[in-house]
Design an enzyme around this catalytic site. Structure first.
Site, PDB file in Angstrom:
ATOM      1  N   ARG A 163     -13.937  -8.335   0.019  1.00 25.45           N
ATOM      2  CA  ARG A 163     -13.107  -7.895   1.476  1.00 25.45           C
ATOM      3  C   ARG A 163     -12.303  -6.640   0.889  1.00 25.45           C
ATOM      4  O   ARG A 163     -12.038  -6.189   0.041  1.00 25.45           O
ATOM      5  CB  ARG A 163     -11.827  -8.915   1.634  1.00 25.45           C
ATOM      6  CG  ARG A 163     -10.776  -8.389   2.482  1.00 25.45           C
ATOM      7  CD  ARG A 163      -9.568  -8.180   2.234  1.00 25.45           C
ATOM      8  NE  ARG A 163      -8.556  -7.998   3.635  1.00 25.45           N
ATOM      9  CZ  ARG A 163      -7.914  -6.495   3.298  1.00 25.45           C
ATOM     10  NH1 ARG A 163      -7.252  -6.522   1.851  1.00 25.45           N
ATOM     11  NH2 ARG A 163      -6.352  -6.879   4.453  1.00 25.45           N
TER      12      ARG A 163
ATOM     13  N   GLY B  20      -4.884  -5.391   6.923  1.00 27.29           N
ATOM     14  CA  GLY B  20      -5.954  -4.101   7.641  1.00 27.29           C
ATOM     15  C   GLY B  20      -6.575  -5.440   8.155  1.00 27.29           C
ATOM     16  O   GLY B  20      -7.577  -4.016   9.181  1.00 27.29           O
TER      17      GLY B  20
ATOM     18  N   GLY C 159      -9.384  -3.807   3.064  1.00 25.12           N
ATOM     19  CA  GLY C 159      -9.147  -3.641   4.042  1.00 25.12           C
ATOM     20  C   GLY C 159      -9.544  -1.765   5.385  1.00 25.12           C
ATOM     21  O   GLY C 159     -10.270  -1.949   4.731  1.00 25.12           O
ATOM     22  N   ASP C 160      -8.123  -1.744   5.757  1.00 24.42           N
ATOM     23  CA  ASP C 160      -8.043  -0.889   6.323  1.00 24.42           C
ATOM     24  C   ASP C 160      -7.891   0.840   5.458  1.00 24.42           C
ATOM     25  O   ASP C 160      -7.973   1.737   6.205  1.00 24.42           O
ATOM     26  CB  ASP C 160      -7.087  -0.286   7.853  1.00 24.42           C
ATOM     27  CG  ASP C 160      -5.662  -0.866   7.171  1.00 24.42           C
ATOM     28  OD1 ASP C 160      -5.241  -1.539   6.621  1.00 24.42           O
ATOM     29  OD2 ASP C 160      -4.840  -0.208   6.868  1.00 24.42           O
TER      30      ASP C 160
ATOM     31  N   THR D 288       0.068   1.251   6.710  1.00 24.17           N
ATOM     32  CA  THR D 288      -0.163   0.023   5.984  1.00 24.17           C
ATOM     33  C   THR D 288       0.350  -1.183   7.117  1.00 24.17           C
ATOM     34  O   THR D 288       1.160  -1.095   7.859  1.00 24.17           O
ATOM     35  CB  THR D 288       1.103   0.330   4.767  1.00 24.17           C
ATOM     36  OG1 THR D 288       1.449  -0.733   4.673  1.00 24.17           O
ATOM     37  CG2 THR D 288       2.320  -0.158   5.644  1.00 24.17           C
ATOM     38  N   GLY D 289      -0.358  -2.438   6.471  1.00 19.70           N
ATOM     39  CA  GLY D 289      -0.238  -3.902   6.964  1.00 19.70           C
ATOM     40  C   GLY D 289      -1.549  -4.909   6.674  1.00 19.70           C
ATOM     41  O   GLY D 289      -2.076  -4.402   5.958  1.00 19.70           O
TER      42      GLY D 289
ATOM     43  N   THR E 187       0.970  -0.954   0.226  1.00 17.22           N
ATOM     44  CA  THR E 187       0.235  -0.013   0.026  1.00 17.22           C
ATOM     45  C   THR E 187       0.474   0.971  -0.224  1.00 17.22           C
ATOM     46  O   THR E 187       1.744   1.178   0.970  1.00 17.22           O
ATOM     47  CB  THR E 187      -0.886  -0.125   1.121  1.00 17.22           C
ATOM     48  OG1 THR E 187      -1.578  -1.023   1.261  1.00 17.22           O
ATOM     49  CG2 THR E 187      -1.404   1.346   1.363  1.00 17.22           C
TER      50      THR E 187
HETATM   51  N1  ASP Z   1      -4.051  -2.896   4.771  1.00 22.56           N
HETATM   52  C1  ASP Z   1      -3.781  -2.771   3.538  1.00 22.56           C
HETATM   53  C2  ASP Z   1      -5.224  -3.925   3.567  1.00 22.56           C
HETATM   54  O1  ASP Z   1      -5.328  -4.570   4.153  1.00 22.56           O
HETATM   55  C3  ASP Z   1      -2.719  -3.519   3.126  1.00 22.56           C
HETATM   56  C4  ASP Z   1      -1.395  -2.976   3.168  1.00 22.56           C
HETATM   57  O2  ASP Z   1      -0.898  -2.692   3.844  1.00 22.56           O
HETATM   58  O3  ASP Z   1      -0.658  -3.621   1.629  1.00 22.56           O
HETATM   59  O4  ASP Z   1      -5.501  -3.806   2.627  1.00 22.56           O
END
Ligand code: ASP
Length: 334
Positions: free
Chosen positions: A227, A253, A229-230, A250-251, A199
């Site tokens: 789905r 989610g 994410g965050d 980023t992480g 991300t």
């Molecule tokens: N946070 C993002 C998600 O869960 C993934 C990412 O940070 O690359 O969709």
């Protein structure tokens, strides 16, 4: 000569991330490393140029993110990962710290720069979050052009999906840790970081003292059932409040949503009176670690201090600070 007060008024700064995860120097080629540094620098320059000519932090974070969305290197825009259904479904969000206005889109498939659409939701609708085909109808109504979904095809992301499908076709790959181990064992890719969360995000402070934060993503490889994410969720992946700070995350989610990461960091700054670094570390290095969640954030204080915190081996990142100094980095110790 400018007085101290005038100088303080004209402080501008920008900071970005391009995803966190297992990113090891041992697996990186010099060429690829250079490409990452170059693109991070280009994104920073694009955002900083907006700030320098007196533009807003909202425009600056978009300018920086557009450079990364247009690059194949990151999991956003052009480089977005594939879903289980072999589509690229993107999410993005943006927030401004002066009036807490925000905009977000989820699951868009035909928008070249999803961050621009998130900004349009903020600026040209009465809503905060629009999803899927209806979000694209809104895009059309405010003059966006569509790209053919094939635009988002990249060999690297396609092969990533094939690998996951072969290894575990029915699993929605949420455990990047497990994925890391499988791929590390195979090491048949030129990409050292296929299991990072790629991300992209940006935070900025403009000459009027206004903060903004923005985040854009393709989500996670092999995601299904719509789905989300965050990243497009205000308070989880993105938050900005002039009283506290601006954050882009980023992480993993699912955990970042439950921990309300971006807002929690801002709340700690506001209510506990701790520094932004302390607040970010408390959430990323303690709260999330207890939850076994991997990832990180980029943050900016109302004074323009840049903060990074991540609990993975690397996070693509960089800043141009209030002194005009540029730095980009990838690994934990740099
Ligand atoms: N946070 C993002 C998600 O869960 C993934 C990412 O940070 O690359 O969709």
């Amino acid at each position: 000569m400018a007085t101290a007060a005038q100088a303080a008024e004209t402080k501008v700064a920008i900071a970005i991330h391009g995803g966190a995860g297992t990113i090891l120097k041992a697996n990186m080629t010099p060429e690829l490393e250079q490409a990452y540094h170059q693109t991070l620098s280009a994104a920073l320059h694009a955002g900083h140029a907006v700030l320098q000519r007196g533009g807003s932090s909202v425009d600056a974070v978009q300018a920086a993110i557009i450079v990364m969305e247009d690059s194949e290197l990151f999991n956003a825009g052009k480089g977005a990962v594939f879903t289980h259904h072999k589509t690229n479904e993107m999410d993005a969000s943006i927030m401004r710290g002066d009036n807490l206005n925000a905009g977000a889109v989820t699951g868009v498939t035909r928008i070249k720069n999803p961050i621009k659409l998130a900004a349009a939701v903020m600026e040209q609708s009465n809503h905060v979050m629009l999803s899927g085909p209806r979000a694209e109808e809104f895009a059309q109504s405010v003059g966006f052009d569509f790209v053919d979904p094939k635009y988002f095809y990249t060999e690297r992301r396609w092969q990533q999906l094939q690998k996951v499908l072969q290894e575990s076709p029915d699993e929605v790959r949420l455990s990047e840790q497990a994925h890391d181990q499988v791929s590390a064992a195979k090491s048949d890719t030129i990409w050292p970081d296929d299991n990072k969360f790629g991300t992209v995000g940006a935070v900025a402070l403009d000459k009027d003292g206004n903060l903004a934060a923005a985040t854009s993503t393709g989500g996670m490889t092999n995601k299904k059932f719509g789905r989300i994410g965050d990243s497009p969720i205000i308070g989880a992946g993105t938050y900005a409040d002039n009283q506290a700070c601006a954050i882009s995350a980023t992480g993993h989610g699912e955990y970042f949503i439950r921990a309300a990461v971006a807002h929690d960091i801002c709340a700690r700054v506001m209510y506990q009176g701790v520094s932004l670094q302390q607040a970010a570390d408390a959430v990323i290095q303690q709260k999330l670690k207890v939850m076994t969640a991997e990832g990180g954030i980029v943050g900016m204080s109302k004074a323009g201090d840049v903060v990074f915190s991540f609990n993975s081996s690397g996070m693509y990142r960089g800043y141009i600070n209030v002194k005009g100094e540029l730095k980009t980095a990838i690994y934990q110790t740099q």
